[in-house]
Structures are given as C-alpha cells and as structure tokens.
Design an enzyme around this catalytic site. Sequence first.
Site, PDB file in Angstrom:
ATOM      1  N   GLY A 191       0.736  -1.259   0.221  1.00 46.26           N
ATOM      2  CA  GLY A 191       0.041   0.519  -0.290  1.00 46.26           C
ATOM      3  C   GLY A 191       0.720   1.086   0.212  1.00 46.26           C
ATOM      4  O   GLY A 191       0.506   2.670   0.048  1.00 46.26           O
ATOM      5  N   GLU A 215       5.078  -6.536   0.822  1.00 51.00           N
ATOM      6  CA  GLU A 215       4.363  -6.224  -0.121  1.00 51.00           C
ATOM      7  C   GLU A 215       3.835  -5.823  -0.923  1.00 51.00           C
ATOM      8  O   GLU A 215       2.552  -5.390  -1.174  1.00 51.00           O
ATOM      9  CB  GLU A 215       2.857  -7.339   0.076  1.00 51.00           C
ATOM     10  CG  GLU A 215       3.900  -8.676   1.093  1.00 51.00           C
ATOM     11  CD  GLU A 215       2.745  -9.439   1.168  1.00 51.00           C
ATOM     12  OE1 GLU A 215       1.550  -9.060   1.804  1.00 51.00           O
ATOM     13  OE2 GLU A 215       2.087 -10.539   1.711  1.00 51.00           O
ATOM     14  N   GLY A 272       3.080  -3.773  -4.405  1.00 55.65           N
ATOM     15  CA  GLY A 272       2.673  -3.708  -5.649  1.00 55.65           C
ATOM     16  C   GLY A 272       3.118  -2.485  -7.012  1.00 55.65           C
ATOM     17  O   GLY A 272       3.279  -2.782  -7.748  1.00 55.65           O
ATOM     18  N   ARG A 273       1.839  -1.653  -6.448  1.00 58.20           N
ATOM     19  CA  ARG A 273       1.602  -0.620  -7.941  1.00 58.20           C
ATOM     20  C   ARG A 273       2.949   0.146  -7.451  1.00 58.20           C
ATOM     21  O   ARG A 273       2.903   0.774  -8.243  1.00 58.20           O
ATOM     22  CB  ARG A 273       0.251   0.192  -6.984  1.00 58.20           C
ATOM     23  CG  ARG A 273       0.248   1.551  -7.827  1.00 58.20           C
ATOM     24  CD  ARG A 273      -1.152   2.335  -7.011  1.00 58.20           C
ATOM     25  NE  ARG A 273      -2.530   1.677  -6.808  1.00 58.20           N
ATOM     26  CZ  ARG A 273      -3.413   0.872  -7.423  1.00 58.20           C
ATOM     27  NH1 ARG A 273      -4.120   1.332  -8.773  1.00 58.20           N
ATOM     28  NH2 ARG A 273      -4.493   0.530  -6.780  1.00 58.20           N
ATOM     29  N   CYS A 291     -19.976   2.730 -24.488  1.00 58.33           N
ATOM     30  CA  CYS A 291     -21.263   3.584 -24.577  1.00 58.33           C
ATOM     31  C   CYS A 291     -21.471   4.072 -23.276  1.00 58.33           C
ATOM     32  O   CYS A 291     -22.468   3.280 -22.453  1.00 58.33           O
ATOM     33  CB  CYS A 291     -22.491   2.745 -25.337  1.00 58.33           C
ATOM     34  SG  CYS A 291     -21.971   2.509 -27.011  1.00 58.33           S
ATOM     35  N   TYR A 340      -2.371  -2.463 -12.239  1.00 58.97           N
ATOM     36  CA  TYR A 340      -4.173  -2.541 -11.559  1.00 58.97           C
ATOM     37  C   TYR A 340      -4.334  -1.412 -12.775  1.00 58.97           C
ATOM     38  O   TYR A 340      -5.747  -0.557 -12.849  1.00 58.97           O
ATOM     39  CB  TYR A 340      -4.435  -1.617 -10.427  1.00 58.97           C
ATOM     40  CG  TYR A 340      -3.987  -2.546  -9.695  1.00 58.97           C
ATOM     41  CD1 TYR A 340      -4.348  -3.704  -8.765  1.00 58.97           C
ATOM     42  CD2 TYR A 340      -2.759  -2.086  -8.578  1.00 58.97           C
ATOM     43  CE1 TYR A 340      -4.549  -4.545  -7.652  1.00 58.97           C
ATOM     44  CE2 TYR A 340      -2.756  -2.807  -7.030  1.00 58.97           C
ATOM     45  CZ  TYR A 340      -2.944  -3.710  -6.709  1.00 58.97           C
ATOM     46  OH  TYR A 340      -3.037  -4.514  -6.210  1.00 58.97           O
TER      47      TYR A 340
END
Length: 390
Positions: free
Chosen positions: A226, A262, A264-265, A340, A369
Amino acid sequence: MIEPRVAAHAGRLAPGQLPAYVHDLAALDRDARVIRAALPERVELYYAVKANPAPEILRALAPHVHGYEVSSGGELTHVRRVVPGSPMAFGGPGKTEEELRLALELGVERVHVESAHELRLLGALARAPLDLLLRVNLPVPDGHMDRAALAMGGRPTPFGLDPDGAASCLPLPGGGRVRLRGIHVHLASGLDARAQVAVARHITTWAGEFAGRHGFDLAEVNVGGGMAVDYARPHARFDWQAYGRGLRGLLSGHEGLTLRAEPGRSVTAYGGWYVTDVLDIKHSHGEAFAVLRGGTHHMRTPAARGHDHPFTVLPMEGWPRARPRPAVHREPVTLVGQLCTPRDVFARRIEVTALRAGDRVAFAMAGAYAWNISHHDFLMHPPPTFHYLE
C-alpha cells in the site's frame, strides 16, 4: 515526462497495433534495484502479483525480490510456472479447499490465514509441516486512516481476524503440522513513508505483545504493502529511503525478527504506458472532447480511482485525408474512449497546447492495476497489443 525510447516505440507502432501497452523493463529493473537497496537486510521484499501478473514483469523482478504474494489458485499456478522455484506467500479471503490443496501440493512457503475456519481446514489438509501467519485486522493508529486511499483494516471488513479472534485460534490445530511463524497485517493503501513506518511499528509492537502473551517465538511480521502512488503527481515517488531508515530503526529493538513488505502498484506502475490514438475531436455544449481508440475497458485505473490520468501528447505529422483535421488548440479537453457509457473517461478538462485527430496519447503510470483489472469484453472491441522494451 515520457522516456524517449518509449516515445520512439509508441511512434513506430502501426495503427493496427493500437491501443498498446508499452512496458519499459529497463526502467522497472532500475526502480526495483532502488527499492531493494533502500530496505534493510532483515526486510524481505515480496511483489504483490495482483498489481500486474504479466510473465515479463514477474521475470524482470525475479532478481530483486525475495518472493511473490499471490491471492488465488490461478496466481499460484501462474507464478510457479513463470518463475519456478520462487518463494510464494498465499493470502486473501475466501480460499477454497481446492486452492489450499494446490498450495500444499506446490509447496507454498507461507499461508496467510484469514479466519478460524480456514485455519481448521488447513489443519485437516496438511500432511507435512506448513508455516503460516495469522492475518489480523488491527485498529489503525490515530490520524493515519484519514490519509489512506483505501482501508482494509481498522473497521469491519472481510479481511483477517479480529485481535480476539486471533487469540482464539491458539493453540493451532493440525497436531503440529501447521506452525505459526508470525503475524500478517495489511491495514491501508496510499500511505506515505512516514505513515507506513508508523503503521509498521504499531503492527510489530502488537505482534510482539501477542507472541509474549501466548508463548510462541515471533519470527516474522508481514506489514503489507500500500505504498502511496500519486497519479496527480506522476514525478513524485514513494520515499523508499525514508521507509528503509524507519524500518531499520524499528528492527533495532527486535533482534532476530524478519519483516516482510508486499508492494505492488508502487513497484510496477511507473514502467508502463498505455498508448493510443485520437479518433475524433468534437465539441459538446461548449466543451471539447477527444475520442480515443480503446477506453477504460483496457485501462480501468482512472475510472476505478476517479482521477484524471496523466498523459503525454505524441504529435503525429501528416494527415492523409482531404477533409479538415479535427483539432483543439490551447483549450481544456476531456479524453474519453469508445465505450457507450459516460464513465469511459481518462481525464477531464485538461488544458492542452494542441491535440489533433491522428495524434497519439501515452498515458503514464499504466504498469499496475490497468489491463488486468479491466472489463475486457465490454462491447467486444479488440484487445490492446503488448510490448516489453528490454
């Protein structure tokens, strides 16, 4: 600012190759080296595969990470195939019996237990020693929840055990086949380095007290991921140096303890670009819109997070048609896709010097992501192409 080699590659793509994801593996390697060098020796770095599971990404990170954090049987199988032999930690709520059997079969190094039911199931399934961490939903330290982009703890959630629930899991079932190594806590995402260190200290203090009360050796504490990624400031980065210094100070009071992070992003976001072209420029009720090939069914990030995604215009000279070239000059423009739905928006009312039909747009910070969380089949447009620059 777009890397010159990424811009050059984006400009060379044939129209039939657009939209395209362009991943700069050299930049990813550089970023991963910086992160690993900033962390103390007793801090293990696991990559959260959910952020981007592309095989090329996993293999590029392999020299820099201690292992991979996975959250499904599909990810278990994928990681074991792509980077065989790499340690894995299996987390996430709702693990099925089939997934737990697969984890045992593949020799997963850690299981993060989310509930008492899951723990009893593991105790019944395990036939050889299995190391686990109890995931605990702790209160978030005062003042830090307000700064979180996303909260997974400190409130009612499906994640982890309440502190009292963790105590009720002891002693562990399984006749000694399952072994408690420590505690896993992931409370929030989007925190800066100072807040992350404060949260890690809070987690480690609680874990040490918990181990002391219940008489087990605390070997590991997983403090989650995070780390903040700010799409409004694409040049800003999480301060890994400050985070590493903070964890080094924390560890000085806990001899023999291993911490695990841990992310990620914050590892992969910056190395990826979503490149597409402008199909049309139009005005509606006095506002300019650029309609792009593709859309948020390819890159869900701006719609999911509700932000204006950073981008660079790549001018393409030459207009092969006899009719006038639609364009805007020095005015705000909203960048949308082909779907649309009015929610198919990349960025709203962003001032541009010039943007014309046929120009290309490269959206930055598309390495995490993005494609892997998108609703690919909506309207059945063709998928993007994928390019990995060594």
